[in-house]
Design a protein around this motif. Structure first.
Motif, PDB file in Angstrom:
ATOM      1  N   ILE A 173       2.003   0.693  -5.679  1.00  0.00           N
ATOM      2  CA  ILE A 173       1.095   0.468  -4.567  1.00  0.00           C
ATOM      3  C   ILE A 173       1.390   1.508  -3.488  1.00  0.00           C
ATOM      4  O   ILE A 173       2.497   1.584  -2.970  1.00  0.00           O
ATOM      5  CB  ILE A 173       1.274  -0.942  -3.987  1.00  0.00           C
ATOM      6  N   THR A 174       0.425   2.335  -3.156  1.00  0.00           N
ATOM      7  CA  THR A 174       0.591   3.360  -2.127  1.00  0.00           C
ATOM      8  C   THR A 174      -0.651   3.392  -1.244  1.00  0.00           C
ATOM      9  O   THR A 174      -1.742   3.076  -1.706  1.00  0.00           O
ATOM     10  CB  THR A 174       0.787   4.753  -2.762  1.00  0.00           C
ATOM     11  N   PRO A 175      -0.565   3.807   0.041  1.00  0.00           N
ATOM     12  CA  PRO A 175       0.677   4.101   0.744  1.00  0.00           C
ATOM     13  C   PRO A 175       1.503   2.840   0.959  1.00  0.00           C
ATOM     14  O   PRO A 175       1.017   1.739   0.730  1.00  0.00           O
ATOM     15  CB  PRO A 175       0.203   4.674   2.077  1.00  0.00           C
ATOM     16  N   ASN A 176       2.720   3.004   1.390  1.00  0.00           N
ATOM     17  CA  ASN A 176       3.656   1.903   1.447  1.00  0.00           C
ATOM     18  C   ASN A 176       3.437   1.016   2.672  1.00  0.00           C
ATOM     19  O   ASN A 176       2.924   1.446   3.693  1.00  0.00           O
ATOM     20  CB  ASN A 176       5.083   2.448   1.464  1.00  0.00           C
ATOM     21  N   ILE A 177       3.856  -0.231   2.546  1.00  0.00           N
ATOM     22  CA  ILE A 177       3.744  -1.187   3.643  1.00  0.00           C
ATOM     23  C   ILE A 177       4.759  -0.838   4.729  1.00  0.00           C
ATOM     24  O   ILE A 177       5.910  -0.532   4.443  1.00  0.00           O
ATOM     25  CB  ILE A 177       3.975  -2.611   3.123  1.00  0.00           C
ATOM     26  N   VAL A 178       4.321  -0.889   5.985  1.00  0.00           N
ATOM     27  CA  VAL A 178       5.190  -0.560   7.115  1.00  0.00           C
ATOM     28  C   VAL A 178       5.704  -1.848   7.744  1.00  0.00           C
ATOM     29  O   VAL A 178       4.923  -2.720   8.130  1.00  0.00           O
ATOM     30  CB  VAL A 178       4.435   0.268   8.176  1.00  0.00           C
ATOM     31  N   LEU A 179       7.015  -1.971   7.843  1.00  0.00           N
ATOM     32  CA  LEU A 179       7.602  -3.137   8.494  1.00  0.00           C
ATOM     33  C   LEU A 179       7.395  -3.050  10.003  1.00  0.00           C
ATOM     34  O   LEU A 179       7.408  -1.957  10.579  1.00  0.00           O
ATOM     35  CB  LEU A 179       9.094  -3.227   8.175  1.00  0.00           C
ATOM     36  N   PRO A 180       7.218  -4.182  10.689  1.00  0.00           N
ATOM     37  CA  PRO A 180       6.964  -4.163  12.139  1.00  0.00           C
ATOM     38  C   PRO A 180       8.214  -3.768  12.921  1.00  0.00           C
ATOM     39  O   PRO A 180       9.337  -3.895  12.438  1.00  0.00           O
ATOM     40  CB  PRO A 180       6.564  -5.610  12.430  1.00  0.00           C
ATOM     41  N   ASP A 181       8.002  -3.296  14.160  1.00  0.00           N
ATOM     42  CA  ASP A 181       9.129  -2.908  15.001  1.00  0.00           C
ATOM     43  C   ASP A 181       8.670  -2.846  16.451  1.00  0.00           C
ATOM     44  O   ASP A 181       7.473  -2.811  16.744  1.00  0.00           O
ATOM     45  CB  ASP A 181       9.683  -1.552  14.563  1.00  0.00           C
ATOM     46  N   VAL A 182       9.639  -2.829  17.356  1.00  0.00           N
ATOM     47  CA  VAL A 182       9.396  -2.634  18.786  1.00  0.00           C
ATOM     48  C   VAL A 182      10.030  -1.310  19.176  1.00  0.00           C
ATOM     49  O   VAL A 182      11.163  -1.016  18.788  1.00  0.00           O
ATOM     50  CB  VAL A 182      10.005  -3.779  19.621  1.00  0.00           C
TER      51      VAL A 182
END
Length: 277
Positions: A173-182
């Protein structure tokens, strides 16, 4: 040598892995307990039975992260009418994936890759669905991007046979999932006796991470509370007015971001002291 049953009534079945062509069968009894007795049934098959074979080699496909984007995986098989096809994902059978070729509609040696039930469709719906159903444990280049991958496989077997053919289809699966951040640390301003203003910035790729909300954690020596702040799709700088505080009290504030699949780490704690009236 074939084992038999150990009581008077149970039935014991043995499969012959290699085909045998014979006119007569001789049975010898090498060992028995008390009075030997035997009832035997032999089942054969047509001489022209063709064991199924997966014709295509392993291949890889990618699914773009676009709503309703679909890819199709095909299981290209050559085999006898009555061949059973089963799909698996990461070694686990997919529900309702078994398919048996119609014995009258399809002739021998038919390549059935075009038949609906020998192919499966994978559709991107949302990140939560991908995260739940694919292996998304690896991070890419030490970033917050998850690399999601699963291996689909189709197997073909003939009823009553002990051998089968199988082919692996890695799906990335691309593009990759981005983890959340502050991004960075929150700032505290406009401190009063009973209120203050907390401001923070979203990460540069907050739109890719599909943020749902932020969690503001406020604590003093007596209690800790968590406040949910809904994230707007166009908000990069966020502000929250913290009310109903106790005067002349020290508080600590930290913030985390939450998406449809995960919660980020909380930021380092910022400390402030409310004023007296």
């Amino acid at each position: 040598t074939f084992p038999g049953n150990s009581d008077e009534t149970s039935i014991f079945a043995n499969w012959v892995n290699d085909s045998v062509t014979a006119r007569h069968i001789r049975i010898e009894l090498p060992q028995s307990i008390e009075r030997p007795c035997l009832r035997l049934e032999l089942y054969g098959c047509k001489k022209d039975v063709v064991m199924p074979v997966i014709e295509q080699k392993s291949y890889s496909k990618s699914l773009n992260r676009i709503i309703n984007r679909t890819i199709t995986l095909k299981c290209q098989i050559r085999g006898q009418a009555g061949t059973e096809v089963t799909w698996k994902r990461d070694g686990q059978p997919l529900q309702g994936s078994s398919f048996e070729k119609n014995k009258t509609e399809y002739p021998h040696d038919l390549v059935i890759s075009a038949v609906t039930k020998t192919q499966i469709n994978i559709t991107y719906k949302n990140d939560r669905d991908i995260y739940d159903n694919f292996n998304c444990t690896g991070k890419r280049n030490n970033s917050r991007r998850l690399l999601c991958r699963s291996v689909y496989s189709c197997s073909a077997s003939y009823p009553g046979a002990t051998t089968s053919s199988q082919g692996d289809i890695p799906v990335t699966i691309t593009p990759n999932i981005v983890l959340p951040d502050v991004s960075g640390m929150p700032s505290i301003s406009n401190i009063k006796s009973r209120s203050t203003v907390i401001t923070w910035e979203a990460a540069d790729d907050y739109l890719e991470s599909l943020l749902e909300r932020y969690i503001v954690r406020v604590s003093n020596e007596n209690y800790t509370m968590k406040i949910d702040v809904t994230s707007g799709t166009e908000e990069n700088n966020l502000t929250y007015h913290l009310l109903n505080l106790t005067e002349y009290t020290s508080y600590k504030v930290s913030i985390a971001a939450e998406s449809v699949i995960a919660i980020s780490n909380f930021t380092e704690k910022m400390t402030f002291l409310t004023f007296c009236k």
